[in-house]
Design an enzyme around this catalytic site. Structure first.
Site, PDB file in Angstrom:
ATOM      1  N   ASP A  11       0.870  -1.177   0.000  1.00 14.68           N
ATOM      2  CA  ASP A  11       0.000   0.000   0.000  1.00 14.68           C
ATOM      3  C   ASP A  11       0.911   1.232   0.000  1.00 14.68           C
ATOM      4  OD1 ASP A  11      -2.421   1.592   0.387  1.00 14.68           O
ATOM      5  OD2 ASP A  11      -1.744   1.903   2.437  1.00 14.68           O
ATOM      6  N   SER A  12       0.313   2.389  -0.190  1.00 11.17           N
ATOM      7  CA  SER A  12       1.085   3.636  -0.126  1.00 11.17           C
ATOM      8  C   SER A  12       1.500   3.952   1.311  1.00 11.17           C
ATOM      9  CB  SER A  12       0.245   4.787  -0.665  1.00 11.17           C
ATOM     10  OG  SER A  12      -0.862   4.986   0.190  1.00 11.17           O
ATOM     11  N   CYS A  74      -4.295  -1.581  -1.909  1.00 15.81           N
ATOM     12  CA  CYS A  74      -4.466  -0.142  -2.126  1.00 15.81           C
ATOM     13  C   CYS A  74      -5.372   0.017  -3.341  1.00 15.81           C
ATOM     14  CB  CYS A  74      -3.095   0.473  -2.390  1.00 15.81           C
ATOM     15  SG  CYS A  74      -3.143   2.201  -2.894  1.00 15.81           S
ATOM     16  N   GLU A 153      -2.541   8.816   8.045  1.00 12.90           N
ATOM     17  CA  GLU A 153      -1.102   8.509   8.195  1.00 12.90           C
ATOM     18  C   GLU A 153      -0.508   9.248   9.410  1.00 12.90           C
ATOM     19  OE1 GLU A 153       1.352   6.685   6.370  1.00 12.90           O
ATOM     20  OE2 GLU A 153      -0.302   5.699   5.350  1.00 12.90           O
ATOM     21  N   CYS A 184     -10.824   3.228  -0.154  1.00  8.01           N
ATOM     22  CA  CYS A 184      -9.401   3.491   0.106  1.00  8.01           C
ATOM     23  C   CYS A 184      -9.096   2.653   1.336  1.00  8.01           C
ATOM     24  CB  CYS A 184      -9.159   4.965   0.388  1.00  8.01           C
ATOM     25  SG  CYS A 184      -7.513   5.303   1.063  1.00  8.01           S
ATOM     26  N   HIS A 186      -7.138   2.955   3.642  1.00  8.97           N
ATOM     27  CA  HIS A 186      -6.923   3.685   4.899  1.00  8.97           C
ATOM     28  C   HIS A 186      -8.231   3.862   5.683  1.00  8.97           C
ATOM     29  CE1 HIS A 186      -3.064   4.777   3.130  1.00  8.97           C
ATOM     30  NE2 HIS A 186      -2.711   5.351   4.265  1.00  8.97           N
TER      31      HIS A 186
HETATM   32  N1  DGL Z   1      -4.662   3.292   0.730  1.00  9.16           N
HETATM   33  C1  DGL Z   1      -4.801   3.851  -0.539  1.00  9.16           C
HETATM   34  C2  DGL Z   1      -5.977   3.416  -1.341  1.00  9.16           C
HETATM   35  O1  DGL Z   1      -6.564   2.423  -1.038  1.00  9.16           O
HETATM   36  C3  DGL Z   1      -4.023   4.996  -1.025  1.00  9.16           C
HETATM   37  C4  DGL Z   1      -4.123   6.272  -0.303  1.00  9.16           C
HETATM   38  C5  DGL Z   1      -3.169   7.259  -0.897  1.00  9.16           C
HETATM   39  O2  DGL Z   1      -1.978   7.000  -0.874  1.00  9.16           O
HETATM   40  O3  DGL Z   1      -3.607   8.302  -1.420  1.00  9.16           O
HETATM   41  O4  DGL Z   1      -6.322   4.049  -2.307  1.00  9.16           O
END
Ligand code: DGL
Length: 263
Positions: A11-12, A74, A153, A184, A186
């Site tokens: 993931d990011s 992600c 984050e 997302c 997150h």
């Molecule tokens: N967790 C991410 C997603 O599912 C990426 C969030 C990001 O880096 O902008 O899209």
């Protein structure tokens, strides 16, 4: 391919731990390499080319570190890179968008689905396309939320305006929407706060993604044959302490094997 090789999950940043948790539940004996690219987060406001470049770099990392399968934990990376990764690599690669689309279709009675995601995922139409491919009678409302990933984050609870920001995004969905996808990875970290403002059905693609991984490994005879609990190693391209703080709280265990990688 060796069954005892690793599963790569990336993931990011810390968001993919929401998928990791479900993978650990479904497949406790697997060895996992989790790659959190927080040195390059957020992905959601980068260009397609940029996201693809970062994803291919992570795939090379998994390749040299003996991965038998990869989960793109992600949505942004799945929208941007699942196709190109599948063209370039010979191992099974699972994204989160199809599992999320399937779960949302199952859940929605009004046939009106809202998707909260990064701006990139919203603009890519990836959810609308995936949902409509399975059922084109459904209307999909996609809302890009640029603020959320960086706030999560950096420890969500430290922001006083968090409720107001969430409200602004959720209120863009019409009343007919009965199901919202956390598009997302997150966002499940702040699910409780989202559920206070959207009181109908909330879908998190993580569980369905873990099931898809399990089925794929079974089909390809790639399940780990060990009867012992698997090892989980974390690789982080940005600040380790920041990552650990949010990840440990969400996962509910201490992270010991964590290593710095170049961004
Ligand atoms: N967790 C991410 C997603 O599912 C990426 C969030 C990001 O880096 O902008 O899209």
């Amino acid at each position: 391919m060796n069954n005892n090789f690793n599963i790569g999950v990336f993931d990011s940043g810390v968001g993919g731990t929401t998928v990791l948790k479900e993978i650990i539940n479904a497949l406790p004996n697997e060895n996992i390499l989790y790659y959190g690219d927080n040195g390059n987060a957020p992905y959601g406001e980068r260009t397609l080319e940029d996201i693809q470049r970062l994803c291919l770099k992570i795939m090379e990392f998994f390749k040299v570190n003996n991965c038998k399968a990869v989960v793109i934990a992600c949505n942004t990376a799945t929208a941007a890179s699942l196709e190109i990764i599948n063209e370039k690599y010979n191992i099974p690669v699972i994204g989160v968008i199809n599992p999320g689309a399937k779960s949302a279709i199952k859940a929605s009675k009004s046939r009106n689905i809202g998707v909260l995601s990064t701006p990139f995922t919203a603009k890519s139409n990836a959810y609308a396309n995936a949902i409509k491919k399975l059922d084109d009678s459904i209307t999909v409302y996609q809302e890009g939320c640029s603020e959320l990933c960086p706030m999560i984050e950096n420890s969500w609870e430290t922001y006083e305006n968090r409720e107001e920001i969430l409200k602004n995004h959720i209120s863009t969905f019409p009343e007919t929407v009965d199901t919202v996808v956390l598009g997302c990875t997150h966002y499940p970290i702040i699910r409780e706060d989202i559920a206070k403002l959207f009181t109908k059905t909330i879908v998190d693609p993580a569980k369905e993604t873990a099931i898809e991984l399990q089925k794929t490994l079974e089909k390809l005879n790639l399940l780990n044959s060990s009867t012992e609990k698997g090892k989980i190693d974390f690789f982080v391209s940005g600040e380790i302490e920041k990552f650990k703080k949010v990840a440990e709280k969400f996962l509910g265990f201490k992270i010991d094997n964590i290593y710095q990688v170049d961004k």
